[in-house]
Scaffold this active site. Sequence first.
Site, short mmCIF file in Angstrom:
data_model
loop_
_atom_site.label_atom_id
_atom_site.label_comp_id
_atom_site.label_asym_id
_atom_site.label_seq_id
_atom_site.Cartn_x
_atom_site.Cartn_y
_atom_site.Cartn_z
N GLU A 156 -2.92 -0.29 0.60
CA GLU A 156 -4.42 -1.19 -0.36
C GLU A 156 -4.10 0.12 -1.69
OE1 GLU A 156 -7.88 -1.57 2.22
OE2 GLU A 156 -6.49 -2.71 3.55
N GLU A 263 -2.65 -7.71 7.21
CA GLU A 263 -3.88 -7.49 7.65
C GLU A 263 -5.26 -8.79 7.93
OE1 GLU A 263 -6.62 -3.94 6.27
OE2 GLU A 263 -4.89 -2.46 6.53
#
Length: 329
Positions: A156, A263
């Site tokens: 991320e 995710e």
Amino acid sequence: MKLNTLLVAAAAGTAMAAPQLKKRSSGFTFFGVSESGAEFGESNIPGVWNTDYIFPDTSAISTLISKGFNSFRIPFLMERLTPEITGSFDEGYLQNLTSVVDAITSAGAWAILDPHNYGRFNGEIISTPSDFKTWWQNVATQFADNKNVIFDTNNEYHDMDQTLVLNLNQAAINGIRAAGATTQYIFVEGNSYTGAWTWTENNDNLKSLTDPQDKIVYEMHQYLDSDGSGTSETCVSSTIGAERVSSATQWLKENGKLGVLGEFAGGDNEQCRTAITGMLDDLKENADVWLGALWWSAGPWWGDYMYSMEPTGGVAYQGMLSTLEAYMP
Ligand SMILES: *[C@@H]1O[C@H](CO)[C@@H](O)[C@H](O)[C@H]1NC(C)=O
């Protein structure tokens, strides 16, 4: 870390029977779970094992493999593995990480190495791609012989220059291949927390990444709560999952790329179960570009966390696993 038969066998290098991976032919190559613990306590660097952080429980992973999951993403912290970005390893942390990887891969599953660093090192944005290349070359050297390892460049990236995100990903790919790790998949992530729903507006430039082995997979994340952050049990609607991945699917197709939903999660309620089913059905219909998906998250320290897939008491293990079983590879 609990020593169990899997780990002992892996450490001893003995042959062991691989748990039978259930065949359900969802069309996915990867379907799995993140295994949290080694990234915990990020405000204490290096921190203390079993106080600030813990490694995943390999017997719990074994249970998840017996349910059909075949992919395990292992978040860890770069600073714990190498106190200096281009420096040598903390041998104990490396050894513990490697034991988990070996337990997973010797059972025939995929182990995804996830430096859970958001594009930062010691709190500062990593701004020197050549350092990042060296870091990845050093790490990949340790795992170059293990075909079931997957390298995830970083978790991320966010609030970073977009060209830097491109350059860091390319540096990682170059370092991994320079290490002689030539067969493994590389999962690249994008800026803006690698969100699928905003991928096309933020990360279009990442289509120019190149890999001599042609094994890049674009890892995107997607949560189904109102701000997409994965901090609420409430999913926006029963159709929000499919809606939020659709522009990313188009991008993958238009650019001839492969993706994985690295995710995803939702709360333990009917609306989320329907939204997740809709999203996974959509990925399945587009399995030509989507290689699979990974639930966030299992791990020994989640307690009563709303998304915990840890066997057997985890909220999602109890409430969501049966919904996910239809998608096992
Ligand atoms: C590695 O795990 C062992 C237990 O198996 C523990 O004693 C040790 O402190 C751990 N080291 C690190 C650096 O995490």
